[in-house]
Write a protein that holds these residues in place. Structure first.
Motif, mmCIF file in Angstrom:
data_model
loop_
_atom_site.group_PDB
_atom_site.id
_atom_site.type_symbol
_atom_site.label_atom_id
_atom_site.label_comp_id
_atom_site.label_asym_id
_atom_site.label_seq_id
_atom_site.Cartn_x
_atom_site.Cartn_y
_atom_site.Cartn_z
ATOM 1 N N UNK A 177 0.803 -1.224 0.000
ATOM 2 C CA UNK A 177 0.000 0.000 0.000
ATOM 3 C C UNK A 177 0.839 1.279 0.000
ATOM 4 N N UNK A 178 2.156 1.130 0.179
ATOM 5 C CA UNK A 178 3.015 2.313 0.097
ATOM 6 C C UNK A 178 3.325 2.708 -1.336
ATOM 7 N N UNK A 179 2.756 1.981 -2.301
ATOM 8 C CA UNK A 179 3.112 2.188 -3.710
ATOM 9 C C UNK A 179 2.826 3.616 -4.178
ATOM 10 N N UNK A 180 1.830 4.260 -3.583
ATOM 11 C CA UNK A 180 1.492 5.630 -3.992
ATOM 12 C C UNK A 180 2.603 6.625 -3.686
ATOM 13 N N UNK A 181 3.534 6.245 -2.824
ATOM 14 C CA UNK A 181 4.637 7.145 -2.465
ATOM 15 C C UNK A 181 5.845 6.975 -3.388
ATOM 16 N N UNK A 182 5.729 6.033 -4.318
ATOM 17 C CA UNK A 182 6.870 5.770 -5.213
ATOM 18 C C UNK A 182 6.656 6.521 -6.514
ATOM 19 N N UNK A 183 7.511 7.514 -6.814
ATOM 20 C CA UNK A 183 7.340 8.180 -8.107
ATOM 21 C C UNK A 183 8.597 8.217 -8.956
ATOM 22 N N UNK A 184 9.570 7.387 -8.620
ATOM 23 C CA UNK A 184 10.742 7.320 -9.485
ATOM 24 C C UNK A 184 11.483 5.995 -9.286
ATOM 25 N N UNK A 185 12.260 5.670 -10.309
ATOM 26 C CA UNK A 185 13.142 4.504 -10.187
ATOM 27 C C UNK A 185 14.516 5.060 -9.854
ATOM 28 N N UNK A 186 15.043 4.655 -8.721
ATOM 29 C CA UNK A 186 16.317 5.195 -8.252
ATOM 30 C C UNK A 186 17.316 4.065 -8.039
ATOM 31 N N UNK A 187 18.607 4.392 -8.051
ATOM 32 C CA UNK A 187 19.577 3.409 -7.575
ATOM 33 C C UNK A 187 19.242 3.060 -6.120
ATOM 34 N N UNK A 188 19.402 1.780 -5.768
ATOM 35 C CA UNK A 188 18.988 1.351 -4.429
ATOM 36 C C UNK A 188 19.726 2.103 -3.325
ATOM 37 N N UNK A 189 20.991 2.495 -3.579
ATOM 38 C CA UNK A 189 21.734 3.228 -2.543
ATOM 39 C C UNK A 189 21.050 4.554 -2.241
ATOM 40 N N UNK A 190 20.486 5.187 -3.291
ATOM 41 C CA UNK A 190 19.776 6.455 -3.047
ATOM 42 C C UNK A 190 18.500 6.221 -2.256
ATOM 43 N N UNK A 191 17.832 5.111 -2.545
ATOM 44 C CA UNK A 191 16.611 4.800 -1.780
ATOM 45 C C UNK A 191 16.967 4.615 -0.305
ATOM 46 N N UNK A 192 18.052 3.885 -0.033
ATOM 47 C CA UNK A 192 18.464 3.696 1.373
ATOM 48 C C UNK A 192 18.753 5.063 1.999
ATOM 49 N N UNK A 193 19.460 5.914 1.266
ATOM 50 C CA UNK A 193 19.784 7.249 1.821
ATOM 51 C C UNK A 193 18.506 8.044 2.073
ATOM 52 N N UNK A 194 17.563 8.016 1.126
ATOM 53 C CA UNK A 194 16.301 8.765 1.306
ATOM 54 C C UNK A 194 15.531 8.268 2.517
ATOM 55 N N UNK A 195 15.588 6.952 2.733
ATOM 56 C CA UNK A 195 14.783 6.364 3.813
ATOM 57 C C UNK A 195 15.451 6.526 5.170
ATOM 58 N N UNK A 196 16.754 6.749 5.175
ATOM 59 C CA UNK A 196 17.488 6.691 6.454
ATOM 60 C C UNK A 196 17.357 7.992 7.227
#
Ligand code: FMN
Length: 275
Positions: A256-275
């Motif tokens: 259900x968190x899919x609505x918050x995804x609006x780009x395909x990013x390198x996974x390292x950037x996703x970890x940084x965004x989430x941290x």
């Protein structure tokens, strides 16, 4: 995530400070070995492998497990089964075990069986969904019975704010799937990744028809199918190696968190965004 999380994704997440995981469910035992070794070449940091007995069946699972016990990745995560005999074998091999559960009863069993870490899977989760509880109710209840066993929270988490909330509730961390499907390193088909970007929060459904390798009727959460094709009754995580028609027509796993995804990013950037 079976089919989607391979060595590149797992190693990148671990190198960025997360705990990357290989999705072992659909791999042969020898492929499990190859993936663990490939991941070791890409990271010196801890990573895990996930196994689900329902996928390969008892003999296939035993063969996968034997390889894991030999190769000794730092973590073995387990889902959907009785792990009372698996956990002691992993412990003897020096492997940390995590069990993902969908009810308080199942959590008590995992803790009693000696799991090192328990994952509370809320009904918001993408992929196969074990329980029927929303994470907001389930997590605090599970924490009450977990004692000193660390608890991770899973289901619909796709933002730093979401992680902060589960940490505030007492979780030791977040277990995140769908957000990492939409990364450069994931093995998901490009059509699947695009569907994740296009889907809004209201666009997932909890269904229980057919999903690859699972008994008919096993519940899962997918993006609401938009094609008038019989394949919409089939759920899966379309992979790069699958053809376009298949990726367009099957029901694709998403939380259900899919609505918050609006780009395909390198996974390292996703970890940084989430941290
Ligand atoms: C594409 C996909 C594949 C998944 N495959 C597995 C799997 O093989 N084993 C497993 O334990 N959980 C699997 N899950 C469920 C995750 O462990 C987790 O519960 C879920 O991703 C959390 O919700 P989220 O997707 O909203 O972050 C999968 C989830 C997704 C989205």
């Amino acid at each position: 995530m079976g089919g989607v999380a391979g060595p590149d994704l797992a190693a990148t997440v671990s190198n960025a400070g997360g705990l990357g995981h290989l999705g072992g469910i659909r791999r042969s035992a020898e492929d499990v070995r190859t993936w663990i070794r490939q991941t070791r070449e890409l990271t010196d940091r801890p990573f895990g492998i996930n196994l689900v007995p329902k996928g390969p069946g008892p003999d296939g699972f035993e063969a996968q497990l034997a390889v894991v016990l030999e190769e000794k990745p730092k973590v073995l995560s387990l889902f959907w089964g009785d792990f009372s005999k698996v956990i002691p074998r992993a412990r003897d091999a020096g492997i940390v075990t995590m069990v993902q559960v969908g009810s308080v009863e199942e959590a008590c069993k995992a803790v009693g069986d000696g799991a090192d870490i328990v994952i509370a899977q809320g009904i918001e989760s993408g992929g196969h969904v074990r329980g029927t509880l929303g994470l907001m109710s389930f997590l605090p209840a599970l924490l009450r019975v977990a004692g000193s066993v660390p608890v991770l929270a899973a289901g619909g988490i796709a933002s730093r704010e979401g992680i902060n909330i589960v940490l505030d509730l007492g979780a030791a961390g977040a277990w995140i799937g769908t957000r990492f499907v939409a990364t450069t390193e994931s093995l998901a088909h490009d059509i699947y990744k695009k569907r994740l970007i296009d889907a809004g929060t209201d666009d997932t459904v909890h269904n229980h028809f057919y999903s690859y390798g699972w008994p008919i009727g096993t519940p899962y959460r997918v993006i609401r199918p938009n094609k008038k094709s019989l394949l919409k009754w089939v759920a899966g995580g379309a992979r790069r190696v699958d053809n376009n028609t298949h990726a367009e027509r099957i029901s694709l796993y998403a939380g259900q968190g899919v609505g918050l995804i609006d780009n395909i990013l390198p996974a390292a950037e996703v970890v940084r965004e989430l941290s």
